[in-house]
Design a protein around this motif. Structure first.
Motif, PDB file in Angstrom:
ATOM      1  N   LEU A 130       0.831  -1.202   0.000  1.00  0.00           N
ATOM      2  CA  LEU A 130       0.000   0.000   0.000  1.00  0.00           C
ATOM      3  C   LEU A 130       0.871   1.260   0.000  1.00  0.00           C
ATOM      4  O   LEU A 130       0.611   2.216  -0.743  1.00  0.00           O
ATOM      5  N   GLU A 131       1.918   1.252   0.808  1.00  0.00           N
ATOM      6  CA  GLU A 131       2.865   2.380   0.846  1.00  0.00           C
ATOM      7  C   GLU A 131       3.507   2.585  -0.523  1.00  0.00           C
ATOM      8  O   GLU A 131       3.687   3.718  -0.980  1.00  0.00           O
ATOM      9  N   PHE A 132       3.876   1.496  -1.167  1.00  0.00           N
ATOM     10  CA  PHE A 132       4.539   1.582  -2.469  1.00  0.00           C
ATOM     11  C   PHE A 132       3.595   2.154  -3.524  1.00  0.00           C
ATOM     12  O   PHE A 132       3.991   2.982  -4.349  1.00  0.00           O
ATOM     13  N   ARG A 159      -8.872   7.228   1.603  1.00  0.00           N
ATOM     14  CA  ARG A 159      -8.570   6.879   2.995  1.00  0.00           C
ATOM     15  C   ARG A 159      -9.441   5.720   3.480  1.00  0.00           C
ATOM     16  O   ARG A 159      -8.973   4.836   4.199  1.00  0.00           O
ATOM     17  N   TRP A 160     -10.722   5.701   3.050  1.00  0.00           N
ATOM     18  CA  TRP A 160     -11.599   4.615   3.492  1.00  0.00           C
ATOM     19  C   TRP A 160     -11.114   3.260   2.976  1.00  0.00           C
ATOM     20  O   TRP A 160     -11.196   2.249   3.685  1.00  0.00           O
ATOM     21  N   LEU A 161     -10.579   3.265   1.753  1.00  0.00           N
ATOM     22  CA  LEU A 161     -10.092   2.010   1.174  1.00  0.00           C
ATOM     23  C   LEU A 161      -8.793   1.586   1.857  1.00  0.00           C
ATOM     24  O   LEU A 161      -8.590   0.403   2.156  1.00  0.00           O
ATOM     25  N   GLU A 162      -7.930   2.561   2.114  1.00  0.00           N
ATOM     26  CA  GLU A 162      -6.695   2.254   2.835  1.00  0.00           C
ATOM     27  C   GLU A 162      -7.013   1.679   4.213  1.00  0.00           C
ATOM     28  O   GLU A 162      -6.410   0.686   4.644  1.00  0.00           O
ATOM     29  N   ASN A 163      -7.978   2.269   4.909  1.00  0.00           N
ATOM     30  CA  ASN A 163      -8.375   1.758   6.223  1.00  0.00           C
ATOM     31  C   ASN A 163      -8.908   0.336   6.128  1.00  0.00           C
ATOM     32  O   ASN A 163      -8.585  -0.524   6.956  1.00  0.00           O
ATOM     33  N   SER A 164      -9.730   0.092   5.099  1.00  0.00           N
ATOM     34  CA  SER A 164     -10.325  -1.245   4.933  1.00  0.00           C
ATOM     35  C   SER A 164      -9.253  -2.313   4.757  1.00  0.00           C
ATOM     36  O   SER A 164      -9.326  -3.398   5.344  1.00  0.00           O
ATOM     37  N   ILE A 165      -8.237  -1.998   3.947  1.00  0.00           N
ATOM     38  CA  ILE A 165      -7.166  -2.972   3.687  1.00  0.00           C
ATOM     39  C   ILE A 165      -6.236  -3.092   4.889  1.00  0.00           C
ATOM     40  O   ILE A 165      -5.872  -4.189   5.327  1.00  0.00           O
ATOM     41  N   ARG A 166      -5.852  -1.945   5.450  1.00  0.00           N
ATOM     42  CA  ARG A 166      -4.882  -1.934   6.549  1.00  0.00           C
ATOM     43  C   ARG A 166      -5.402  -2.650   7.800  1.00  0.00           C
ATOM     44  O   ARG A 166      -4.646  -3.293   8.526  1.00  0.00           O
ATOM     45  N   HIS A 167      -6.710  -2.530   8.053  1.00  0.00           N
ATOM     46  CA  HIS A 167      -7.280  -3.094   9.285  1.00  0.00           C
ATOM     47  C   HIS A 167      -7.959  -4.444   9.067  1.00  0.00           C
ATOM     48  O   HIS A 167      -8.512  -5.012  10.013  1.00  0.00           O
ATOM     49  N   GLU A 216      -9.465  -8.659   1.327  1.00  0.00           N
ATOM     50  CA  GLU A 216     -10.200  -7.393   1.282  1.00  0.00           C
ATOM     51  C   GLU A 216      -9.872  -6.625   0.010  1.00  0.00           C
ATOM     52  O   GLU A 216     -10.765  -6.050  -0.633  1.00  0.00           O
ATOM     53  N   SER A 217      -8.594  -6.619  -0.378  1.00  0.00           N
ATOM     54  CA  SER A 217      -8.195  -5.952  -1.613  1.00  0.00           C
ATOM     55  C   SER A 217      -8.881  -6.594  -2.819  1.00  0.00           C
ATOM     56  O   SER A 217      -9.346  -5.905  -3.729  1.00  0.00           O
ATOM     57  N   TYR A 218      -8.956  -7.917  -2.808  1.00  0.00           N
ATOM     58  CA  TYR A 218      -9.623  -8.655  -3.882  1.00  0.00           C
ATOM     59  C   TYR A 218     -11.085  -8.223  -3.989  1.00  0.00           C
ATOM     60  O   TYR A 218     -11.587  -7.934  -5.089  1.00  0.00           O
ATOM     61  N   ARG A 219     -11.751  -8.168  -2.848  1.00  0.00           N
ATOM     62  CA  ARG A 219     -13.164  -7.773  -2.819  1.00  0.00           C
ATOM     63  C   ARG A 219     -13.354  -6.371  -3.397  1.00  0.00           C
ATOM     64  O   ARG A 219     -14.281  -6.125  -4.163  1.00  0.00           O
ATOM     65  N   GLN A 220     -12.443  -5.472  -3.043  1.00  0.00           N
ATOM     66  CA  GLN A 220     -12.537  -4.097  -3.536  1.00  0.00           C
ATOM     67  C   GLN A 220     -12.263  -4.015  -5.036  1.00  0.00           C
ATOM     68  O   GLN A 220     -12.904  -3.232  -5.750  1.00  0.00           O
ATOM     69  N   CYS A 221     -11.310  -4.803  -5.535  1.00  0.00           N
ATOM     70  CA  CYS A 221     -11.022  -4.806  -6.981  1.00  0.00           C
ATOM     71  C   CYS A 221     -12.230  -5.283  -7.785  1.00  0.00           C
ATOM     72  O   CYS A 221     -12.539  -4.726  -8.846  1.00  0.00           O
ATOM     73  N   VAL A 222     -12.903  -6.303  -7.286  1.00  0.00           N
ATOM     74  CA  VAL A 222     -14.114  -6.797  -7.965  1.00  0.00           C
ATOM     75  C   VAL A 222     -15.189  -5.711  -7.983  1.00  0.00           C
ATOM     76  O   VAL A 222     -15.852  -5.482  -9.006  1.00  0.00           O
ATOM     77  N   ALA A 223     -15.335  -5.010  -6.850  1.00  0.00           N
ATOM     78  CA  ALA A 223     -16.334  -3.935  -6.774  1.00  0.00           C
ATOM     79  C   ALA A 223     -15.985  -2.797  -7.732  1.00  0.00           C
ATOM     80  O   ALA A 223     -16.867  -2.229  -8.391  1.00  0.00           O
ATOM     81  N   ILE A 224     -14.702  -2.454  -7.824  1.00  0.00           N
ATOM     82  CA  ILE A 224     -14.250  -1.406  -8.738  1.00  0.00           C
ATOM     83  C   ILE A 224     -14.548  -1.798 -10.181  1.00  0.00           C
ATOM     84  O   ILE A 224     -15.037  -0.987 -10.979  1.00  0.00           O
TER      85      ILE A 224
END
Length: 306
Positions: free
Chosen positions: A224-226, A236-244, A251-259
């Motif tokens: 995520l930093e990279f 920020r909401w997406l970063e929080n979702s992945i980080r926590h 979680e990243s996979y789920r978000q990519c499908v939604a995107i």
């Protein structure tokens, strides 16, 4: 497989294109290791219904961002050489990126003249305005028009950049017939760009070209930093979702499908031709395998368009 080859799909600005992208092995790798990586890659991709493969060209971007790079810059094999010498088993088209500032005019001329009929390219300009380059982006586009006008040429689209739709149209006028986005995490920025581009094309009576959206899984806080270091805007909401998340990769996979679903719906409503590029640049096996699964899922979403 699609009914038409990738160059035709892009030339006709059809929707539903699906490509997969990788980074060539490190330049320091042994020939034996490079051969092994190529074989494993081809095995993994064999089950996917792809229109083509993207090979990235990696450049040092420290001039653009003075902060410490989360992952060290390690030179990779030239993508043209990796394709020609190690991916001979790949039968589909390949989009070879060229960070044109790394190459002399003669090197670009020689490569374009020798590229086979399955090759397309995306020319990438300097990572910052102050970077010394051997060949500028505009000059590289001129060379392609002189040396190999039949080489299908694409360009990068960055949703976070102001007036990007005008840059896209300028690149289109200089020969770009399709666009590949930077990694999309901020869907709103991308929708703004697509809307501006679509209506500016209409105002100019210009044909909108296919925009291929890049999806990339983010399996750890360091990745995520990279991504942020590279200039990608992560909400920020997406970063929080992945980080926590208990499982950041899931979680990243789920978000990519939604995107992907969101962008498909938006482009279908707008009438803008689109496609997807699923990126696999991690060396972690779990992330590589998840990228393959994501490409299969996206292929399923595109099936009715292909």
């Amino acid at each position: 497989m699609s009914r038409h080859p990738l160059p035709q799909l892009l030339a006709e600005a059809r929707s539903g294109v699906l490509v997969f992208s990788i980074t060539p092995p490190r330049r320091s790798a042994t020939e034996e290791r490079i051969k092994e990586i190529a074989e494993v890659t081809l095995d993994r991709l064999a089950a996917l219904d792809l229109d083509g493969l993207i090979l990235y060209d990696i450049d040092d971007e420290s001039d653009r961002n003075p902060e410490d790079r989360p992952f060290p810059y390690l030179p990779t094999l030239d993508p043209g050489r990796f394709y020609a010498e190690h991916l001979t088993g790949w039968r589909q088209p390949v989009i070879i990126y060229r960070c044109v500032g790394k190459y002399s005019e003669e090197e670009l001329r020689d490569w374009m003249a020798g590229a086979d009929s399955r090759v397309l390219s995306v020319f990438v300009g300097a990572s910052s305005g102050g970077k010394a380059v051997r060949t500028g982006l505009r000059r590289a586009q001129e060379l392609r028009a002189e040396v190999r006008p039949d080489l299908p040429l694409g360009a990068v689209a960055i949703g976070e950049r102001p007036d990007e739709h005008l840059r896209m149209l300028a690149k289109q006028e200089r020969g770009a017939s399709f666009f590949v986005s930077q990694v999309v995490y901020h869907v709103n920025d991308m929708k703004n760009l697509l809307s501006d581009y679509f209506y500016e094309c209409r105002a100019r009576d210009a044909a909108a070209r296919t925009v291929i959206f890049t999806l990339s899984l983010c399996g750890s806080p360091k990745t995520l930093e990279f991504v942020r270091w590279l200039g990608v805007d992560v909400p920020r909401w997406l970063e929080n979702s992945i980080r926590h998340a208990d499982d950041p990769l899931a979680e990243s996979y789920r978000q990519c499908v939604a995107i992907a679903r969101d962008l498909i719906d938006f482009c279908e409503h707008l009438g803008l031709p689109y496609g997807f590029n699923v990126e696999s640049v991690s060396i972690r096996k779990a992330e590589i395998e998840a990228s393959i699964d994501l490409a299969a899922d996206v292929s399923g979403m595109l099936r009715y368009r292909r």
